[in-house]
Scaffold this active site. Structure first.
Site, mmCIF file in Angstrom:
data_model
loop_
_atom_site.group_PDB
_atom_site.id
_atom_site.type_symbol
_atom_site.label_atom_id
_atom_site.label_comp_id
_atom_site.label_asym_id
_atom_site.label_seq_id
_atom_site.Cartn_x
_atom_site.Cartn_y
_atom_site.Cartn_z
ATOM 1 N N SER A 8 0.857 -1.189 0.000
ATOM 2 C CA SER A 8 0.000 0.000 0.000
ATOM 3 C C SER A 8 0.889 1.233 0.000
ATOM 4 C CB SER A 8 -0.887 -0.023 1.246
ATOM 5 O OG SER A 8 -1.591 1.186 1.345
ATOM 6 N N HIS A 33 -0.233 -1.028 -4.804
ATOM 7 C CA HIS A 33 -1.589 -0.578 -4.485
ATOM 8 C C HIS A 33 -1.556 0.918 -4.156
ATOM 9 C CE1 HIS A 33 -5.670 -1.268 -2.765
ATOM 10 N NE2 HIS A 33 -5.325 -0.356 -1.872
ATOM 11 N N ASP A 35 -3.861 4.143 -3.031
ATOM 12 C CA ASP A 35 -5.126 4.608 -2.462
ATOM 13 C C ASP A 35 -5.348 6.051 -2.878
ATOM 14 O OD1 ASP A 35 -6.028 2.347 -0.853
ATOM 15 O OD2 ASP A 35 -4.188 2.678 0.284
ATOM 16 N N MET A 37 -7.809 9.142 -2.714
ATOM 17 C CA MET A 37 -8.945 9.646 -1.925
ATOM 18 C C MET A 37 -9.198 11.101 -2.299
ATOM 19 S SD MET A 37 -7.744 8.115 1.730
ATOM 20 C CE MET A 37 -6.783 6.601 1.834
ATOM 21 N N HIS A 66 -7.011 1.913 -5.975
ATOM 22 C CA HIS A 66 -8.206 1.800 -5.126
ATOM 23 C C HIS A 66 -8.791 3.202 -4.997
ATOM 24 C CE1 HIS A 66 -9.696 0.936 -0.717
ATOM 25 N NE2 HIS A 66 -10.700 1.162 -1.547
ATOM 26 N N MET A 68 -11.224 5.867 -3.646
ATOM 27 C CA MET A 68 -12.121 6.171 -2.522
ATOM 28 C C MET A 68 -12.586 7.606 -2.735
ATOM 29 S SD MET A 68 -9.923 4.358 0.465
ATOM 30 C CE MET A 68 -8.543 4.164 -0.643
ATOM 31 N N MET A 137 -12.798 -4.650 2.016
ATOM 32 C CA MET A 137 -12.191 -3.775 3.020
ATOM 33 C C MET A 137 -12.335 -4.431 4.392
ATOM 34 S SD MET A 137 -10.882 -1.365 1.378
ATOM 35 C CE MET A 137 -10.236 -0.582 2.854
ATOM 36 N N GLY A 142 -9.819 4.678 4.347
ATOM 37 C CA GLY A 142 -9.389 6.069 4.537
ATOM 38 C C GLY A 142 -8.083 6.233 5.272
ATOM 39 N N PHE A 143 -7.796 5.316 6.184
ATOM 40 C CA PHE A 143 -6.606 5.507 7.015
ATOM 41 C C PHE A 143 -5.838 4.206 7.212
ATOM 42 C CE2 PHE A 143 -9.690 8.723 8.085
ATOM 43 C CZ PHE A 143 -8.919 9.893 8.035
ATOM 44 N N GLY A 145 -3.149 1.907 9.537
ATOM 45 C CA GLY A 145 -2.907 1.698 10.962
ATOM 46 C C GLY A 145 -4.140 1.435 11.806
ATOM 47 N N ASP A 175 -7.883 -5.603 2.181
ATOM 48 C CA ASP A 175 -7.214 -4.324 2.421
ATOM 49 C C ASP A 175 -7.560 -3.796 3.811
ATOM 50 O OD1 ASP A 175 -5.985 -1.899 2.093
ATOM 51 O OD2 ASP A 175 -7.283 -1.179 0.475
ATOM 52 N N GLY A 176 -6.546 -3.627 4.623
ATOM 53 C CA GLY A 176 -6.727 -3.057 5.963
ATOM 54 C C GLY A 176 -6.299 -4.010 7.056
ATOM 55 N N GLY A 197 0.119 -2.655 4.310
ATOM 56 C CA GLY A 197 0.501 -1.305 4.734
ATOM 57 C C GLY A 197 1.389 -1.357 5.952
HETATM 58 C C1 DX5 Z 1 -7.113 1.931 3.998
HETATM 59 C C2 DX5 Z 1 -6.084 1.717 2.948
HETATM 60 C C3 DX5 Z 1 -5.083 0.630 3.190
HETATM 61 C C4 DX5 Z 1 -4.159 0.827 4.316
HETATM 62 C C5 DX5 Z 1 -3.648 -0.508 4.760
HETATM 63 O O1 DX5 Z 1 -8.082 2.800 3.461
HETATM 64 O O2 DX5 Z 1 -6.783 1.359 1.772
HETATM 65 O O3 DX5 Z 1 -4.356 0.365 2.007
HETATM 66 O O4 DX5 Z 1 -3.138 1.676 3.962
HETATM 67 O O5 DX5 Z 1 -2.595 -0.368 5.636
HETATM 68 P P1 DX5 Z 1 -2.558 -0.910 7.157
HETATM 69 O O6 DX5 Z 1 -1.726 -2.170 7.108
HETATM 70 O O7 DX5 Z 1 -1.864 0.188 7.878
HETATM 71 O O8 DX5 Z 1 -3.945 -1.158 7.633
HETATM 72 ZN ZN ZN Z 2 -6.602 0.482 -0.427
#
Ligand code: DX5
Ligand code: ZN
Length: 231
Positions: A8, A33, A35, A37, A66, A68, A137, A142-143, A145, A175-176, A197
């Site tokens: 990610s 990947h 993201d 947004m 991806h 969003m 998901m 969105g975030f 961690g 993802d996540g 990520g």
């Molecule tokens: C969430 C993102 C993910 C995120 C995954 O919206 O799409 O790609 O960065 O990373 P971790 O491993 O930090 O959950």
């Molecule tokens: Zn993603």
């Protein structure tokens, strides 16, 4: 199908992104990947189209985008000339999902639908013929961690079962919070693409190469469990 690893990129070291892409490529990443947004569909905006454009000449790895965003078609039109290989749009944001998936595919790009934690796999029912992959998901988007939502593993298994019953053998990306600890159960449940990520590829304290090697071991564990469940 072999389980693939998709770092990610919002979790990468953004100050030395090109260098990091080379490291990820050498470490055996299967795709990258991204993201994207818009600060509306989700309240964040870590990277934009310009970053993908700048990186594109630096690697031959497939770009997995991806979205969003609220206006999917706006982003799709701008991603096509950059040269991306797969694009997922959220079922919850795409008002004309059928048309948007056709738009992606008409340019030879793989089309995916991303499902928020509360959206059931049956949301895919009438677009299955337009679909090349599903993005489940396992956190609210969105975030980075975050912690896995409680229904995550059940959702992966339910999505795999739904696709099996419908006769669509397409990859499930997750993802996540795809952590070293969660990977075996995610793979056993049916995950085919792991978005990594801060929980795995960019886990602090080890290099992406060491983290990816650790992910491969966790994947092997998950595949063994998958075979025990479905010999
Ligand atoms: C969430 C993102 C993910 C995120 C995954 O919206 O799409 O790609 O960065 O990373 P971790 O491993 O930090 O959950
Ligand atoms: Zn993603």
């Amino acid at each position: 199908m072999p389980v693939r690893i998709a770092p990610s990129m919002m979790c990468a070291d953004l100050w030395r992104l090109a260098e990091q892409v080379h490291e990820l490529e050498a470490a055996g990443s299967d795709l990258l990947h991204f993201d994207l947004m818009d600060g509306r569909f989700v309240p964040n905006m870590p990277m934009g189209l310009g970053v993908l454009e700048a990186l594109r000449p630096h690697t031959g790895l497939p770009f997995d985008v991806h979205l969003m965003v609220t206006d999917n078609d706006f982003f799709i039109e701008r991603l096509l000339p950059i040269g991306v290989q797969q694009i997922a749009v959220h079922a919850e944001s795409a008002v004309h999902l059928d048309r948007t998936l056709s738009l992606i595919r008409s340019h030879g790009v793989a089309a995916g639908v991303a499902l928020n934690p509360a959206t059931p796999p049956t949301a895919l029912h009438y677009v299955l013929d337009r679909l090349d992959f599903v993005l489940v998901m396992t956190v609210n988007p969105g975030f980075a961690g975050q912690t896995l939502v409680p229904s995550a593993l059940r959702k992966i298994a339910d999505t795999a079962a739904f696709l099996r019953v419908q006769g669509r053998d397409i990859p499930i990306a997750v993802d996540g919070n795809v952590s070293f600890e969660h990977i075996p159960a995610m793979v056993a449940a049916g995950a085919d693409i792991l978005v990594g990520g801060t929980s795995s590829v960019f886990h602090p304290g080890a290099s992406p190469a060491a983290n990816i090697a650790r992910m491969r071991r966790a994947i092997a564990e998950g595949l063994a469990q998958r075979q025990e469940v479905r010999p």
